[in-house]
Design a protein around this motif. Structure first.
Motif, PDB file in Angstrom:
ATOM      1  N   VAL A 151      -0.244 -10.522  -5.856  1.00  0.00           N
ATOM      2  CA  VAL A 151      -0.608  -9.662  -4.040  1.00  0.00           C
ATOM      3  C   VAL A 151       0.671  -8.363  -3.677  1.00  0.00           C
ATOM      4  CG1 VAL A 151      -0.103 -10.095  -1.998  1.00  0.00           C
ATOM      5  CG2 VAL A 151      -0.380 -11.840  -2.800  1.00  0.00           C
ATOM      6  N   CYS A 152      -1.270  -8.241  -2.732  1.00  0.00           N
ATOM      7  CA  CYS A 152      -0.499  -6.596  -2.548  1.00  0.00           C
ATOM      8  C   CYS A 152      -0.922  -6.715  -1.041  1.00  0.00           C
ATOM      9  CB  CYS A 152      -1.925  -5.240  -3.278  1.00  0.00           C
ATOM     10  SG  CYS A 152      -0.980  -4.104  -2.620  1.00  0.00           S
ATOM     11  N   CYS A 153      -0.032  -6.232  -0.167  1.00  0.00           N
ATOM     12  CA  CYS A 153       0.692  -6.192   1.094  1.00  0.00           C
ATOM     13  C   CYS A 153      -0.471  -4.702   1.351  1.00  0.00           C
ATOM     14  CB  CYS A 153       2.406  -6.193   1.805  1.00  0.00           C
ATOM     15  SG  CYS A 153       2.491  -8.155   1.162  1.00  0.00           S
ATOM     16  N   ASN A 154      -1.231  -4.368   2.043  1.00  0.00           N
ATOM     17  CA  ASN A 154      -2.439  -3.849   2.850  1.00  0.00           C
ATOM     18  C   ASN A 154      -2.082  -3.670   3.868  1.00  0.00           C
ATOM     19  OD1 ASN A 154      -2.499  -2.716   0.069  1.00  0.00           O
ATOM     20  ND2 ASN A 154      -4.840  -3.928   0.338  1.00  0.00           N
ATOM     21  N   HIS A 155      -1.592  -4.497   4.388  1.00  0.00           N
ATOM     22  CA  HIS A 155      -1.311  -4.582   5.894  1.00  0.00           C
ATOM     23  C   HIS A 155       0.398  -3.721   6.629  1.00  0.00           C
ATOM     24  CE1 HIS A 155       1.412  -8.091   4.762  1.00  0.00           C
ATOM     25  NE2 HIS A 155       2.259  -7.827   5.728  1.00  0.00           N
ATOM     26  N   THR A 156       0.429  -3.211   5.222  1.00  0.00           N
ATOM     27  CA  THR A 156       1.791  -2.426   5.497  1.00  0.00           C
ATOM     28  C   THR A 156       1.643  -1.720   4.479  1.00  0.00           C
ATOM     29  OG1 THR A 156       4.761  -2.617   5.584  1.00  0.00           O
ATOM     30  CG2 THR A 156       3.659  -3.831   4.104  1.00  0.00           C
ATOM     31  N   TYR A 157       2.572  -0.381   4.661  1.00  0.00           N
ATOM     32  CA  TYR A 157       2.916   0.663   4.013  1.00  0.00           C
ATOM     33  C   TYR A 157       4.139   1.880   3.374  1.00  0.00           C
ATOM     34  CZ  TYR A 157       2.411   4.197   7.397  1.00  0.00           C
ATOM     35  OH  TYR A 157       3.134   4.810   8.573  1.00  0.00           O
ATOM     36  N   LEU A 158       4.362   2.246   2.135  1.00  0.00           N
ATOM     37  CA  LEU A 158       5.121   3.416   2.196  1.00  0.00           C
ATOM     38  C   LEU A 158       4.247   4.676   1.799  1.00  0.00           C
ATOM     39  CD1 LEU A 158       7.232   0.510   0.222  1.00  0.00           C
ATOM     40  CD2 LEU A 158       7.773   0.815   2.062  1.00  0.00           C
ATOM     41  N   LEU A 159       5.915   5.795   1.745  1.00  0.00           N
ATOM     42  CA  LEU A 159       4.935   6.952   1.160  1.00  0.00           C
ATOM     43  C   LEU A 159       5.265   6.933   0.066  1.00  0.00           C
ATOM     44  CD1 LEU A 159       6.127   9.235   4.445  1.00  0.00           C
ATOM     45  CD2 LEU A 159       3.536   7.818   4.007  1.00  0.00           C
ATOM     46  N   HIS A 160       4.975   7.544  -0.824  1.00  0.00           N
ATOM     47  CA  HIS A 160       4.606   8.031  -2.597  1.00  0.00           C
ATOM     48  C   HIS A 160       4.915   9.293  -2.931  1.00  0.00           C
ATOM     49  CE1 HIS A 160       4.102   6.875  -6.901  1.00  0.00           C
ATOM     50  NE2 HIS A 160       5.413   7.253  -6.516  1.00  0.00           N
TER      51      HIS A 160
ATOM     52  N   LYS B 282       0.987  -1.054  -0.047  1.00  0.00           N
ATOM     53  CA  LYS B 282       0.027  -0.229   0.186  1.00  0.00           C
ATOM     54  C   LYS B 282       1.221   1.069   0.349  1.00  0.00           C
ATOM     55  CE  LYS B 282      -2.375   0.556   3.688  1.00  0.00           C
ATOM     56  NZ  LYS B 282      -3.533   0.489   4.679  1.00  0.00           N
ATOM     57  N   LEU B 283       0.379   2.336  -0.599  1.00  0.00           N
ATOM     58  CA  LEU B 283       1.113   3.447  -0.844  1.00  0.00           C
ATOM     59  C   LEU B 283       0.697   4.281  -0.755  1.00  0.00           C
ATOM     60  CD1 LEU B 283       3.042   2.728  -4.313  1.00  0.00           C
ATOM     61  CD2 LEU B 283       4.115   2.569  -2.268  1.00  0.00           C
ATOM     62  N   ILE B 284       0.895   5.788   0.210  1.00  0.00           N
ATOM     63  CA  ILE B 284      -0.046   6.667   0.830  1.00  0.00           C
ATOM     64  C   ILE B 284       0.797   8.324   1.086  1.00  0.00           C
ATOM     65  CG2 ILE B 284      -0.618   7.599   3.234  1.00  0.00           C
ATOM     66  CD1 ILE B 284      -2.231   5.553   2.815  1.00  0.00           C
ATOM     67  N   TYR B 285       0.264   9.172   0.197  1.00  0.00           N
ATOM     68  CA  TYR B 285       0.336  10.250  -0.388  1.00  0.00           C
ATOM     69  C   TYR B 285       1.413  11.099   1.144  1.00  0.00           C
ATOM     70  CZ  TYR B 285      -1.645  10.730  -4.421  1.00  0.00           C
ATOM     71  OH  TYR B 285      -1.870  10.447  -6.256  1.00  0.00           O
ATOM     72  N   PRO B 286       2.872  11.538   0.950  1.00  0.00           N
ATOM     73  CA  PRO B 286       3.152  12.090   2.777  1.00  0.00           C
ATOM     74  C   PRO B 286       2.156  13.017   2.683  1.00  0.00           C
ATOM     75  CG  PRO B 286       4.175  12.372   0.546  1.00  0.00           C
ATOM     76  CD  PRO B 286       3.230  11.803   0.432  1.00  0.00           C
ATOM     77  N   LYS B 287       2.553  13.202   4.374  1.00  0.00           N
ATOM     78  CA  LYS B 287       1.377  14.295   5.190  1.00  0.00           C
ATOM     79  C   LYS B 287       0.145  13.986   5.044  1.00  0.00           C
ATOM     80  CE  LYS B 287       5.604  17.191   4.978  1.00  0.00           C
ATOM     81  NZ  LYS B 287       5.932  18.833   4.056  1.00  0.00           N
ATOM     82  N   THR B 288      -0.500  12.939   4.520  1.00  0.00           N
ATOM     83  CA  THR B 288      -1.889  12.741   4.571  1.00  0.00           C
ATOM     84  C   THR B 288      -2.310  10.976   5.314  1.00  0.00           C
ATOM     85  OG1 THR B 288      -1.833  11.693   2.138  1.00  0.00           O
ATOM     86  CG2 THR B 288      -1.508  14.588   2.815  1.00  0.00           C
ATOM     87  N   ASP B 289      -3.440  10.859   4.963  1.00  0.00           N
ATOM     88  CA  ASP B 289      -3.416   9.212   4.995  1.00  0.00           C
ATOM     89  C   ASP B 289      -4.289   8.956   3.728  1.00  0.00           C
ATOM     90  OD1 ASP B 289      -6.271  10.618   5.365  1.00  0.00           O
ATOM     91  OD2 ASP B 289      -7.191   9.640   7.117  1.00  0.00           O
TER      92      ASP B 289
ATOM     93  N   ARG C  92      -7.466  -2.975   4.242  1.00  0.00           N
ATOM     94  CA  ARG C  92      -6.100  -3.520   5.324  1.00  0.00           C
ATOM     95  C   ARG C  92      -6.115  -5.078   4.958  1.00  0.00           C
ATOM     96  NH1 ARG C  92      -6.693   0.499   6.374  1.00  0.00           N
ATOM     97  NH2 ARG C  92      -7.650   1.819   8.465  1.00  0.00           N
ATOM     98  N   GLY C  93      -4.401  -5.755   5.073  1.00  0.00           N
ATOM     99  CA  GLY C  93      -4.433  -7.621   5.405  1.00  0.00           C
ATOM    100  C   GLY C  93      -3.571  -7.251   3.601  1.00  0.00           C
ATOM    101  N   ILE C  94      -3.583  -8.955   3.425  1.00  0.00           N
ATOM    102  CA  ILE C  94      -2.804  -9.521   2.135  1.00  0.00           C
ATOM    103  C   ILE C  94      -4.108  -9.863   1.519  1.00  0.00           C
ATOM    104  CG2 ILE C  94      -1.425 -11.394   1.409  1.00  0.00           C
ATOM    105  CD1 ILE C  94      -0.151 -11.384   4.165  1.00  0.00           C
ATOM    106  N   HIS C  95      -4.239  -9.487  -0.495  1.00  0.00           N
ATOM    107  CA  HIS C  95      -5.210  -9.740  -0.467  1.00  0.00           C
ATOM    108  C   HIS C  95      -4.400  -9.987  -1.753  1.00  0.00           C
ATOM    109  CE1 HIS C  95      -8.455  -7.572   1.073  1.00  0.00           C
ATOM    110  NE2 HIS C  95      -7.781  -6.978   1.588  1.00  0.00           N
ATOM    111  N   ASN C  96      -5.063 -10.938  -2.998  1.00  0.00           N
ATOM    112  CA  ASN C  96      -5.011 -10.940  -4.173  1.00  0.00           C
ATOM    113  C   ASN C  96      -5.182  -9.929  -5.380  1.00  0.00           C
ATOM    114  OD1 ASN C  96      -4.857 -14.068  -3.007  1.00  0.00           O
ATOM    115  ND2 ASN C  96      -3.082 -13.734  -4.238  1.00  0.00           N
ATOM    116  N   MET C  97      -5.074  -9.559  -6.051  1.00  0.00           N
ATOM    117  CA  MET C  97      -4.951  -8.127  -7.277  1.00  0.00           C
ATOM    118  C   MET C  97      -4.584  -8.760  -8.512  1.00  0.00           C
ATOM    119  SD  MET C  97      -5.970  -6.114  -5.353  1.00  0.00           S
ATOM    120  CE  MET C  97      -6.250  -5.124  -3.164  1.00  0.00           C
TER     121      MET C  97
END
Length: 703
Positions: free
Chosen positions: A474-483, A383-390, A423-428
């Motif tokens: 697989v997309c690991c939506n239980h962990t994230y990085l900032l993009h 999962k990728l999140i925009y910086p300084k936001t949710d 949330r969690g782990i998903h097949n995509m």
């Protein structure tokens, strides 16, 4: 005073009419589902078995139809003790709701039509106030990694008797490992209802193992069936996952690994340095050793020096062994750069990262590798999140009608969306190459990134090819990085040249994977198919496009009289092209279906219930860089009103914007060939006010 009373009366009438229409549109799912519940089940043709006659001739015999036995989750143990009968199909169902009236017949016909499947599950919803059907859970097709993370199978599943009894030894062992016994003495009253629900989860897991459902596939066919129909109505408030929902768990590496991180970058040395430092500081697992390769296709001389300095000064710690900086002046080709990085490195795993990615939590690489180490898993993303936001930038790729999209883009991550999608782990069907990890062996198995696609859709094509090889992405939506990608990047689609290039590469993608047009095993066709709607919600409109009437144009030879151009009238155009392209993914020479336009429109700061809308088209000359001069002639169309709860959620400070969507179908031959600029007319029905606004979008009408 009288004038004010008249206006207030008109306003009240408009609002009353508007609310009735919203209520009808908002109940579309309930009406749709109740109609399905009443409709007859289509009978499947029974399979035929051939026997050899006395003279050697083949005599066909239809196999008998299976008998359906419904078993509550609380009595799974009775089935495991029962005598095997090859002609029985067991339907295991939760006691916290009920199967639909047609469920058992639908399941029976499914097994008749699909002899290749021994296990199947289906969709479900919830019974709300007054018996209204709400909150449908339109599940993905078989998703092994999603299942390992959550019991998304939910309230019911079905299985052939022979498969149940073949899996009994594994089931008994699993129940014993959980501290129970699988016999008649262990009644539901003794073990408790929750324990019996757990037994159903365990049984399904054993069935999936027996069906080799956690292995790499040999083709496109999935090993466990999914009926894309709501066949179960949950009790109000019942947890669809029965306590095992998508969660944030930590995973272990199966063995120590080596990883090669490949980062394409040009003239962004400071951004690269931030990415580099974040990787070093958050990768502290003793089982990971990694190197980094930077691919530069043409930075300035001064920036080349900076890249070299940052690479040489970076501390070799936390598993980092070396950094290679490869410079070659060449046209931008993302696929070629990624493939070059793969050839220039030696790691067992390849991690492709954008230079504007920033890691913020320890353990993220371990999580990705722990999934990629599984034999059946292909590409793995995060999962990728925009910086300084949710705000979410990426939570996996879905393939809707018009192609691949980032569902949940710019939606808030502080809440769970559509049954834990973020949330969690998903097949995509795919993940973005902004962060994509895969084993080198699997990377080579699909031939790397497609260099035919230089700029866009190359990561999607790559993921499609992986899926076609039998792996699960697989997309690991239980962990994230900032993009650090710009939040306003989407505005690029107003550039005609970029739009043309994007369209061309999109067509290349579909040509290479035509069988996946409007198909995604992991995204239900009952969910919104619109690429511009980021929310994951059931279709807002259950009227098929084919059933929307064609709208005849009204010609205004001297333009729209008495209308004021005003930017407070906002217009969004989400599709404007041929019906053929929308329905089939291709443009036919004849354009037999005509043209289709859809989008949304609202008036800022006004009560939108008081307006009627007219879609406008005006003929323009088309220049290479956009629209040229326009003539006075304007065509207007009365649009089909499209319910848009997603707009209401986004515009909570605006009034009555539920019905801001529009759809228009235009027959071939109604407009002369040319380029038409798109606009909207808003008519205030409580006064004489008329507002008009035009957008850059152009409809190209052909002969």
């Amino acid at each position: 005073m009288l004038k004010g009373l008249v206006k207030n009366t008109l306003v009240r009438k408009r609002i009353t009419k508007y609310n009735k229409m919203v209520s009808a549109k908002a109940s579309a799912y309930d009406k749709w589902q109740k109609n399905i519940d009443k409709s007859p089940v289509i009978e499947a043709e029974a399979p035929v078995k051939y026997e050899t006659g006395e003279n050697g001739e083949l005599i066909p015999h239809k196999l008998p139809e299976p008998k359906i036995k419904v078993v509550p989750y609380a009595k799974v143990w009775e089935v495991t003790d029962a005598k095997n009968d090859d002609n029985v199909v067991y339907v295991f169902a939760s006691p916290k709701g009920k199967l639909t009236k047609r469920a058992t017949e639908v399941i029976k016909q499914y097994f008749i039509a699909h002899p290749e499947h021994n296990v199947v599950y289906g969709d479900e919803d919830e019974v709300g106030n007054g018996g209204k059907y709400i909150h449908p859970f339109f599940k993905p097709d078989w998703s092994p990694d999603s299942y390992l993370n959550a019991f998304y199978i939910g309230s019911f599943f079905a299985c052939r008797s022979k498969t149940v009894h073949a899996a009994i030894p594994e089931y008994d062992n699993a129940v014993k490992m959980l501290g129970g016994t699988a016999n008649k003495k262990n009644s539901p009253e003794q073990v408790g209802l929750e324990a019996s629900l757990l037994s159903a989860d365990v049984l399904f897991c054993m069935l999936a193992i027996h069906e080799r459902a956690f292995a790499k596939r040999t083709g496109m066919e999935l090993p466990i069936g999914h009926i894309r129909e709501v066949l179960y109505h949950r009790n109000a408030g019942q947890d669809v996952f029965y306590g095992r929902s998508f969660h944030n768990s930590r995973h272990m590496l199966l063995k120590p690994v080596t990883v090669s991180i490949i980062i394409p970058s040009k003239d962004h040395p400071e951004i690269f340095q931030q990415c580099l430092n974040s990787i070093i500081e958050t990768t502290k697992d003793a089982g990971i050793t990694y190197d980094i390769t930077v691919i530069d296709n043409g930075s300035s001389a001064s920036n080349r020096v900076k890249y070299g300095v940052y690479a040489s000064r970076a501390p070799r710690k936390n598993g980092l062994t070396k950094i290679n900086y490869l410079y070659k002046l060449q046209d931008f080709n993302f696929s070629a750069m990624c493939n070059q990085g793969a050839r220039s490195s030696t790691g067992e795993y390849l991690l492709f990262l954008n230079d504007d990615i920033e890691a913020v939590k320890e353990g993220w690489m371990t999580e990705l590798i722990s999934q990629a180490q599984l034999k059946h898993v292909g590409a793995v993303g995060a999962k990728l999140i925009y910086p300084k936001t949710d705000l979410i930038q990426h939570a996996g790729i879905a393939n809707v009608r018009r192609g691949p999209v980032h569902k949940l883009s710019k939606m808030h991550d502080n809440k769970s969306h559509y049954f834990g999608y973020n949330r969690g782990i998903h097949n995509m069907i795919g993940v973005t190459a902004a962060c994509l990890l895969i084993s080198r062996r699997k990377f080579n198995d699909v031939g790397g990134f497609p260099e035919e696609l230089k700029v866009a859709f190359n990561d999607v094509d790559f993921c499609y090819s992986i899926f076609e090889k039998g792996y699960y992405n697989v997309c690991c939506n239980h962990t994230y990085l900032l993009h650090h990608e710009s939040l306003t990047r989407g505005l690029d689609n107003l550039d005609p040249k970029k739009m043309d290039r994007l369209a061309a590469e999109g067509e290349t993608l579909m040509r290479r994977h035509s069988h996946l047009y409007n198909k995604d095993p992991f995204y239900s066709p009952h969910l919104t198919e619109d690429e511009t709607i980021s929310a994951i919600i059931p279709k807002e409109d259950y009227t098929p496009v084919e059933d929307i009437p064609y709208i005849p144009p009204v010609l205004h030879e001297k333009g729209i009289k008495g209308a004021r151009e005003d930017q407070c009238l906002r217009v969004g155009c989400e599709y404007n092209a041929s019906m053929d392209n929308w329905l089939y993914g291709v443009n036919t020479a004849e354009n037999l279906e005509g043209y289709y336009l859809k989008g949304y429109s609202f008036v800022i700061g006004s009560d939108n219930a008081i307006y009627d809308k007219k879609l406008l088209l005006r003929l323009v000359e088309r220049y290479e860089d956009g629209a040229g001069p326009v003539g006075p002639e304007v065509y207007s169309f009365t649009p089909y009103i499209w319910y848009r709860p997603d707009i209401r959620v986004r515009l909570q400070d605006q009034v009555n914007v539920d019905l801001t969507g529009y759809k228009v179908k235009i027959k071939k031959g109604e407009l002369k060939p040319g380029f038409y600029q798109i606009g909207m007319l808003a008519i205030d029905r409580t006064s004489r006010l008329k507002l008009i606004n035009w957008v850059p979008n152009i409809l190209h009408v052909k002969n």
